[in-house]
Enzyme design. Structure first.
Site, PDB file in Angstrom:
ATOM      1  N   GLY A  16       0.849  -1.190   0.000  1.00 18.94           N
ATOM      2  CA  GLY A  16       0.000   0.000   0.000  1.00 18.94           C
ATOM      3  C   GLY A  16       0.877   1.229   0.000  1.00 18.94           C
ATOM      4  O   GLY A  16       2.098   1.114   0.105  1.00 18.94           O
ATOM      5  N   GLU A  90       9.510  -2.431   5.081  1.00 19.54           N
ATOM      6  CA  GLU A  90      10.112  -1.562   4.053  1.00 19.54           C
ATOM      7  C   GLU A  90      10.969  -2.350   3.052  1.00 19.54           C
ATOM      8  O   GLU A  90      12.086  -1.937   2.702  1.00 19.54           O
ATOM      9  CB  GLU A  90      10.977  -0.471   4.710  1.00 19.54           C
ATOM     10  CG  GLU A  90      10.235   0.342   5.760  1.00 19.54           C
ATOM     11  CD  GLU A  90       9.547   1.581   5.196  1.00 19.54           C
ATOM     12  OE1 GLU A  90       9.294   1.641   3.961  1.00 19.54           O
ATOM     13  OE2 GLU A  90       9.252   2.470   6.002  1.00 19.54           O
ATOM     14  N   GLN A  92      10.855  -2.600   0.009  1.00 14.43           N
ATOM     15  CA  GLN A  92      11.178  -1.933  -1.271  1.00 14.43           C
ATOM     16  C   GLN A  92      12.604  -1.392  -1.287  1.00 14.43           C
ATOM     17  O   GLN A  92      13.130  -1.081  -2.342  1.00 14.43           O
ATOM     18  CB  GLN A  92      10.157  -0.832  -1.595  1.00 14.43           C
ATOM     19  CG  GLN A  92      10.328   0.478  -0.848  1.00 14.43           C
ATOM     20  CD  GLN A  92       9.707   0.463   0.546  1.00 14.43           C
ATOM     21  OE1 GLN A  92       9.110  -0.503   0.950  1.00 14.43           O
ATOM     22  NE2 GLN A  92       9.869   1.552   1.274  1.00 14.43           N
TER      23      GLN A  92
END
Ligand code: ADP
Ligand code: ZN
Length: 207
Positions: A16, A90, A92
Protein backbone atom coordinates in the site's frame (compact mmCIF):
# COMPACT_ATOMS: atom_id res chain seq x y z
CA UNK A 1 -3.74 -18.97 6.75
CA UNK A 2 -5.74 -21.67 8.57
CA UNK A 3 -5.34 -24.11 5.70
CA UNK A 4 -1.60 -24.59 6.28
CA UNK A 5 -0.84 -27.88 8.03
CA UNK A 6 2.33 -29.16 9.65
CA UNK A 7 5.57 -27.25 9.46
CA UNK A 8 5.07 -25.63 6.09
CA UNK A 9 6.28 -22.06 5.70
CA UNK A 10 4.69 -19.34 3.60
CA UNK A 11 4.95 -15.71 2.55
CA UNK A 12 2.46 -12.96 3.48
CA UNK A 13 2.90 -9.62 1.71
CA UNK A 14 1.37 -6.35 2.92
CA UNK A 15 1.49 -3.46 0.44
CA UNK A 16 0.00 0.00 0.00
CA UNK A 17 1.09 3.64 -0.09
CA UNK A 18 2.73 5.48 2.79
CA UNK A 19 0.41 6.04 5.77
CA UNK A 20 -1.79 3.06 4.78
CA UNK A 21 -0.94 1.18 7.99
CA UNK A 22 1.57 -1.40 6.70
CA UNK A 23 3.85 -1.07 9.73
CA UNK A 24 0.86 -1.16 12.08
CA UNK A 25 -0.40 -4.32 10.41
CA UNK A 26 3.05 -5.93 10.56
CA UNK A 27 3.37 -5.06 14.25
CA UNK A 28 -0.15 -6.42 14.91
CA UNK A 29 0.61 -9.78 13.27
CA UNK A 30 3.99 -10.08 15.01
CA UNK A 31 2.53 -9.23 18.42
CA UNK A 32 -0.11 -11.92 17.98
CA UNK A 33 2.60 -14.43 17.07
CA UNK A 34 4.47 -13.43 20.26
CA UNK A 35 1.29 -13.89 22.31
CA UNK A 36 1.05 -17.39 20.80
CA UNK A 37 4.61 -17.92 22.15
CA UNK A 38 6.12 -18.26 18.71
CA UNK A 39 9.72 -17.20 18.16
CA UNK A 40 9.76 -13.98 16.16
CA UNK A 41 12.55 -12.03 14.45
CA UNK A 42 12.04 -8.66 12.83
CA UNK A 43 14.20 -6.91 10.25
CA UNK A 44 14.18 -3.52 8.57
CA UNK A 45 16.60 -1.82 6.20
CA UNK A 46 18.95 0.62 7.95
CA UNK A 47 18.11 3.23 5.30
CA UNK A 48 14.85 4.00 7.08
CA UNK A 49 15.96 5.79 10.21
CA UNK A 50 12.68 7.65 10.37
CA UNK A 51 12.14 7.37 14.09
CA UNK A 52 14.40 4.86 15.82
CA UNK A 53 17.48 2.79 15.09
CA UNK A 54 16.52 -0.67 16.25
CA UNK A 55 12.78 -0.39 16.19
CA UNK A 56 9.96 -0.33 13.70
CA UNK A 57 7.66 2.57 14.55
CA UNK A 58 4.41 3.28 12.73
CA UNK A 59 3.25 6.79 11.86
CA UNK A 60 0.81 6.49 14.76
CA UNK A 61 3.62 5.71 17.23
CA UNK A 62 3.23 1.92 17.62
CA UNK A 63 6.61 0.21 17.97
CA UNK A 64 8.38 -3.16 18.02
CA UNK A 65 12.08 -4.01 18.38
CA UNK A 66 13.84 -4.87 15.11
CA UNK A 67 17.25 -5.73 13.69
CA UNK A 68 18.73 -3.20 11.26
CA UNK A 69 20.13 -4.69 8.07
CA UNK A 70 22.04 -3.16 5.17
CA UNK A 71 21.17 -5.88 2.67
CA UNK A 72 18.72 -8.75 2.40
CA UNK A 73 21.36 -11.51 2.70
CA UNK A 74 22.06 -10.35 6.27
CA UNK A 75 18.67 -11.83 7.20
CA UNK A 76 19.96 -15.33 6.35
CA UNK A 77 23.04 -14.70 8.54
CA UNK A 78 21.03 -13.39 11.49
CA UNK A 79 18.03 -15.72 11.43
CA UNK A 80 18.09 -18.35 14.16
CA UNK A 81 17.08 -21.94 13.39
CA UNK A 82 14.33 -21.91 16.00
CA UNK A 83 12.68 -18.73 14.70
CA UNK A 84 9.16 -19.44 13.45
CA UNK A 85 7.94 -16.03 12.28
CA UNK A 86 10.00 -13.43 10.42
CA UNK A 87 8.85 -9.84 9.82
CA UNK A 88 10.50 -7.64 7.20
CA UNK A 89 9.46 -3.98 6.96
CA UNK A 90 10.11 -1.56 4.05
CA UNK A 91 11.20 -4.35 1.70
CA UNK A 92 11.18 -1.93 -1.27
CA UNK A 93 14.61 -0.79 -0.04
CA UNK A 94 16.13 -4.30 -0.07
CA UNK A 95 16.35 -4.99 -3.80
CA UNK A 96 15.68 -8.20 -5.72
CA UNK A 97 17.76 -10.24 -3.27
CA UNK A 98 14.90 -10.08 -0.74
CA UNK A 99 12.77 -12.26 -3.06
CA UNK A 100 15.29 -15.13 -2.81
CA UNK A 101 15.65 -14.61 0.93
CA UNK A 102 11.87 -14.80 1.50
CA UNK A 103 11.65 -17.92 -0.68
CA UNK A 104 14.47 -19.65 1.22
CA UNK A 105 12.93 -18.80 4.59
CA UNK A 106 9.48 -20.05 3.56
CA UNK A 107 11.07 -23.25 2.20
CA UNK A 108 12.75 -23.71 5.59
CA UNK A 109 9.27 -23.78 7.15
CA UNK A 110 9.11 -20.17 8.39
CA UNK A 111 6.16 -17.80 8.23
CA UNK A 112 7.45 -14.69 6.47
CA UNK A 113 5.53 -11.42 6.74
CA UNK A 114 6.93 -8.74 4.45
CA UNK A 115 5.70 -5.19 3.89
CA UNK A 116 6.58 -2.45 1.42
CA UNK A 117 5.44 0.23 -1.00
CA UNK A 118 3.99 -1.37 -4.13
CA UNK A 119 4.29 1.86 -6.14
CA UNK A 120 6.89 4.63 -6.19
CA UNK A 121 6.43 8.43 -6.12
CA UNK A 122 5.43 8.43 -9.78
CA UNK A 123 2.90 5.64 -9.36
CA UNK A 124 5.08 3.02 -11.05
CA UNK A 125 5.47 -0.54 -9.68
CA UNK A 126 8.25 -0.43 -7.08
CA UNK A 127 10.59 -3.42 -7.43
CA UNK A 128 10.97 -5.90 -5.80
CA UNK A 129 7.42 -5.68 -4.36
CA UNK A 130 5.64 -6.85 -7.56
CA UNK A 131 7.83 -9.97 -7.58
CA UNK A 132 7.09 -10.65 -3.92
CA UNK A 133 3.36 -10.30 -4.64
CA UNK A 134 3.70 -12.87 -7.41
CA UNK A 135 5.21 -15.54 -5.15
CA UNK A 136 3.21 -14.83 -1.96
CA UNK A 137 0.64 -17.21 -0.48
CA UNK A 138 -1.31 -14.27 0.94
CA UNK A 139 -1.58 -10.63 -0.11
CA UNK A 140 -3.03 -7.65 1.76
CA UNK A 141 -3.36 -4.32 -0.02
CA UNK A 142 -4.01 -1.42 2.33
CA UNK A 143 -5.19 2.08 1.45
CA UNK A 144 -4.60 5.38 3.21
CA UNK A 145 -6.96 8.37 3.31
CA UNK A 146 -6.46 11.01 0.62
CA UNK A 147 -5.42 14.21 2.40
CA UNK A 148 -7.05 16.29 -0.35
CA UNK A 149 -10.53 14.74 -0.61
CA UNK A 150 -10.91 11.95 1.96
CA UNK A 151 -11.32 9.15 -0.57
CA UNK A 152 -9.31 5.91 -0.30
CA UNK A 153 -5.72 6.69 -1.27
CA UNK A 154 -3.59 4.29 -3.30
CA UNK A 155 -0.71 6.69 -4.05
CA UNK A 156 2.26 8.21 -2.25
CA UNK A 157 2.52 11.85 -3.30
CA UNK A 158 6.02 13.31 -3.11
CA UNK A 159 5.99 16.97 -2.08
CA UNK A 160 9.67 17.76 -2.56
CA UNK A 161 11.47 18.14 -5.86
CA UNK A 162 13.76 15.20 -6.57
CA UNK A 163 14.27 12.74 -9.38
CA UNK A 164 15.80 10.20 -6.97
CA UNK A 165 13.75 7.02 -6.55
CA UNK A 166 14.54 6.89 -2.85
CA UNK A 167 14.15 10.00 -0.73
CA UNK A 168 13.59 8.92 2.85
CA UNK A 169 11.17 10.96 4.90
CA UNK A 170 7.63 11.07 6.20
CA UNK A 171 5.29 13.91 7.10
CA UNK A 172 5.96 17.02 5.02
CA UNK A 173 7.80 15.14 2.27
CA UNK A 174 5.08 12.70 1.32
CA UNK A 175 1.33 12.49 1.64
CA UNK A 176 -1.38 10.00 0.74
CA UNK A 177 -3.48 10.80 -2.34
CA UNK A 178 -6.28 9.01 -4.21
CA UNK A 179 -5.97 8.31 -7.95
CA UNK A 180 -7.92 11.51 -8.74
CA UNK A 181 -5.78 13.84 -6.61
CA UNK A 182 -2.40 12.16 -7.32
CA UNK A 183 0.05 14.23 -9.35
CA UNK A 184 2.87 12.00 -10.61
CA UNK A 185 4.96 15.02 -11.50
CA UNK A 186 6.16 16.22 -8.08
CA UNK A 187 6.92 19.72 -9.37
CA UNK A 188 3.23 20.33 -10.14
CA UNK A 189 2.18 18.94 -6.79
CA UNK A 190 4.69 21.14 -5.07
CA UNK A 191 3.57 24.30 -6.95
CA UNK A 192 -0.05 23.71 -6.04
CA UNK A 193 0.61 23.44 -2.33
CA UNK A 194 -0.33 26.52 -0.30
CA UNK A 195 2.93 26.56 1.67
CA UNK A 196 5.45 24.49 -0.26
CA UNK A 197 7.98 22.69 1.88
CA UNK A 198 10.89 23.95 -0.20
CA UNK A 199 9.84 27.55 0.36
CA UNK A 200 9.47 26.96 4.06
CA UNK A 201 12.90 25.36 4.13
CA UNK A 202 14.39 28.30 2.24
CA UNK A 203 12.78 30.71 4.67
CA UNK A 204 14.34 28.72 7.51
CA UNK A 205 17.75 28.99 5.87
CA UNK A 206 17.93 25.37 4.64
CA UNK A 207 18.74 24.55 1.03
P1 ADP B 1 2.79 2.75 6.59
O1 ADP B 1 3.71 1.72 7.22
O2 ADP B 1 1.88 2.17 5.54
O3 ADP B 1 3.50 3.98 6.09
P2 ADP B 1 1.97 3.25 9.32
O4 ADP B 1 1.52 1.93 9.88
O5 ADP B 1 3.35 3.71 9.70
O6 ADP B 1 1.78 3.25 7.73
O7 ADP B 1 0.99 4.42 9.79
C1 ADP B 1 -0.42 4.34 9.68
C2 ADP B 1 -1.01 5.47 10.52
O8 ADP B 1 -0.70 6.71 9.94
C3 ADP B 1 -2.52 5.50 10.60
O9 ADP B 1 -3.04 4.62 11.58
C4 ADP B 1 -2.78 6.95 11.00
O10 ADP B 1 -2.68 7.11 12.39
C5 ADP B 1 -1.63 7.68 10.38
N1 ADP B 1 -1.95 8.52 9.21
C6 ADP B 1 -1.38 9.73 8.93
N2 ADP B 1 -1.85 10.22 7.77
C7 ADP B 1 -2.73 9.32 7.26
C8 ADP B 1 -3.53 9.25 6.08
N3 ADP B 1 -3.52 10.22 5.15
N4 ADP B 1 -4.31 8.15 5.90
C9 ADP B 1 -4.34 7.18 6.83
N5 ADP B 1 -3.60 7.18 7.97
C10 ADP B 1 -2.80 8.23 8.19
ZN1 ZN C 1 -8.32 12.60 -3.42
Amino acid sequence: MDIVKGNMGWIEVVVGPMFSGKSEELIRRLRRAEIARQRVQIFKPAIDERYAANEIISHSGLGIASDNILKASEIMEKVQPRTEVIGIDEAQFLGDEVVDVCTKLANLGKRVIVTGLDTDYRGRPFEPMPRLLAIAEEITKLLAICVRCGNPAVHTQRLVESEELIVVGATGMYEARCRRCFEPNPEQAHEKKDTPLLMRNRAAGKS
